[in-house]
Design a protein around this motif. Sequence first.
Motif, short mmCIF file in Angstrom:
data_model
loop_
_atom_site.label_atom_id
_atom_site.label_comp_id
_atom_site.label_asym_id
_atom_site.label_seq_id
_atom_site.Cartn_x
_atom_site.Cartn_y
_atom_site.Cartn_z
N ILE A 1 0.79 -1.21 -0.08
CA ILE A 1 0.01 0.03 0.08
C ILE A 1 0.83 1.37 0.04
CG2 ILE A 1 -1.69 1.44 1.26
CD1 ILE A 1 -2.44 -1.57 2.60
N PRO A 2 0.66 2.18 -0.89
CA PRO A 2 1.49 3.43 -1.10
C PRO A 2 1.33 4.27 0.38
CG PRO A 2 0.41 3.06 -3.10
CD PRO A 2 -0.17 1.92 -2.09
N GLU A 3 2.31 4.92 0.68
CA GLU A 3 2.22 5.68 1.94
C GLU A 3 1.21 6.68 2.16
OE1 GLU A 3 5.07 8.46 4.72
OE2 GLU A 3 5.97 7.64 3.01
N ASP A 4 0.98 7.30 0.74
CA ASP A 4 0.26 8.56 0.66
C ASP A 4 -1.36 7.94 0.83
OD1 ASP A 4 0.26 7.21 -1.96
OD2 ASP A 4 -0.07 9.01 -3.02
N ILE A 5 -1.56 6.63 0.36
CA ILE A 5 -3.09 6.12 0.47
C ILE A 5 -3.32 5.72 1.91
CG2 ILE A 5 -4.55 4.12 -0.23
CD1 ILE A 5 -3.44 4.18 -2.94
N PHE A 6 -2.39 4.99 2.63
CA PHE A 6 -2.53 4.63 3.96
C PHE A 6 -2.55 5.81 4.94
CE2 PHE A 6 -1.06 3.50 8.07
CZ PHE A 6 -1.35 2.01 8.31
N MET A 7 -1.47 6.74 4.87
CA MET A 7 -1.53 8.00 5.77
C MET A 7 -2.57 9.04 5.41
SD MET A 7 0.87 7.21 7.89
CE MET A 7 0.96 8.69 8.78
N GLY A 8 -2.73 9.17 3.95
CA GLY A 8 -3.61 10.09 3.70
C GLY A 8 -5.14 9.73 4.06
N GLY A 9 -5.41 8.47 3.79
CA GLY A 9 -6.89 8.12 4.05
C GLY A 9 -6.94 8.00 5.67
N LEU A 10 -6.05 7.65 6.50
CA LEU A 10 -5.99 7.73 7.70
C LEU A 10 -6.30 8.84 8.28
CD1 LEU A 10 -5.59 6.24 10.58
CD2 LEU A 10 -3.05 6.73 10.40
N ASN A 11 -5.67 10.27 7.85
CA ASN A 11 -5.73 11.41 8.15
C ASN A 11 -7.44 12.02 7.95
OD1 ASN A 11 -4.19 14.08 8.95
ND2 ASN A 11 -5.30 14.54 7.54
N GLU A 12 -7.78 11.91 6.72
CA GLU A 12 -9.02 12.09 6.28
C GLU A 12 -10.10 11.39 7.20
OE1 GLU A 12 -9.76 14.60 4.32
OE2 GLU A 12 -7.51 14.91 4.11
N LEU A 13 -9.85 10.15 7.58
CA LEU A 13 -10.69 9.43 8.30
C LEU A 13 -10.94 10.17 9.88
CD1 LEU A 13 -12.92 7.07 8.77
CD2 LEU A 13 -10.79 5.73 9.31
N LEU A 14 -9.72 10.28 10.47
CA LEU A 14 -9.78 10.82 11.64
C LEU A 14 -10.17 12.13 11.82
CD1 LEU A 14 -6.27 9.16 13.03
CD2 LEU A 14 -8.62 8.45 13.28
N LYS A 15 -9.86 13.10 10.85
CA LYS A 15 -10.33 14.30 10.57
C LYS A 15 -11.91 14.31 10.84
CE LYS A 15 -9.45 16.69 7.01
NZ LYS A 15 -8.87 17.73 5.98
N LEU A 16 -12.59 13.54 10.04
CA LEU A 16 -13.84 13.51 9.95
C LEU A 16 -14.66 12.80 11.16
CD1 LEU A 16 -16.10 14.21 7.91
CD2 LEU A 16 -16.02 11.75 7.02
N ASP A 17 -13.80 11.83 11.99
CA ASP A 17 -14.32 11.15 12.97
C ASP A 17 -13.70 11.74 14.17
OD1 ASP A 17 -16.69 9.97 11.85
OD2 ASP A 17 -15.42 8.09 11.65
#
Length: 356
Positions: A110-126
């Motif tokens: 999994i590319p770093e930007d997908i893992f970290m970017g997805g994590l950031n957006e999810l945590l920002k929303l929740d």
Amino acid sequence: MTADTLQIEIQQTSNSRLHEVDFNNLVFGRNISDHMFISEYRDGQWHDSRVVPYGDLSLSPATAALHYGQAIFEGMKAYKNEAGDVLTFRAIDNWKRLNKSAERLCMPTIPEDIFMGGLNELLKLDAGWVPSQDGCSLYIRPYMFATDPYIGVKPSDSYYFIIFTSPVGSYYAKPPRVKVETKYIRAAEGGVGGTKCAGNYAGSLYPAKLAQQEGYDQLIWTDAREHAYIEESGTMNIMFMIDGKLVTPYVSETTLDGITRKSIVAIAQHWGVPVEERRISVKEIIDALKDGSLEAAFGAGTAVVISPFATISYEDVDYTVPEVKEDSFVAKVKKYLTEVRTGAAEDTFGWTLKVQ
């Protein structure tokens, strides 16, 4: 990293369940947050990265992971500091370890930007799901599984990568009683013991159930060849304080490279506490319990953080483990880890990241 640069679609729920959660009485793993991140792998690339309302998946009965076990996961946590910012702990290490598991199981990394970017957006929303109560945190579960609707033993050509979260309290309500396992095995040399794959945990359930029927909370796994050397415990790495030294089994292909474990080792070394990462025989620990040189025995992991043992059972004899004293290394390192994770202490190691 932003949703725009990563082209992450955001679909916010119109029916939040946040008001249903009693944050003063959290049961581990029972409450799931409002959203999840999904990215799909097909045709050799990752596609359709998105944050959507948490919900069921639609899968073929022939989905490859259900038949051939290509499924891996990670365990992480997020915390809130006094200012209300959301902090993750060593997330990059989890990303690297997930990719190590992926390579061993013939899955795409999994590319770093997908893992970290997805994590950031999810945590920002929740962000509202991250508890602020003492001893509580937001557990994060990234996982990947094969999705080919195909019956045949081969690596899948398609995968789902998903992250969802859950506000949690303590994993163990009291110090666990553990039993040294001398019949069943968790992992063998040349196997997948060093990965976080689903099958490792499925195979551990039956011997753990037998131990629980005898009144124990968890197992201490031993080596597959002789059952003479300690490897790890069921949901955590295992560590000992013996004569002022931190002693822990070295990381091998039959043990998980625990992130909490390596954090404790790094802190001990930084504080000048002697550390030994080596083979540890069951006999050595039992002898240390008998002669009083064993000061503490504890599990270390994302879910449990640091969990001192109350009892170690070996060959039908229960040995009482000394209680952890307030001025001991175990108590101090647990307090320090908590303070670093919640932003109450300076993070000299660069382990925490603030959700942007």
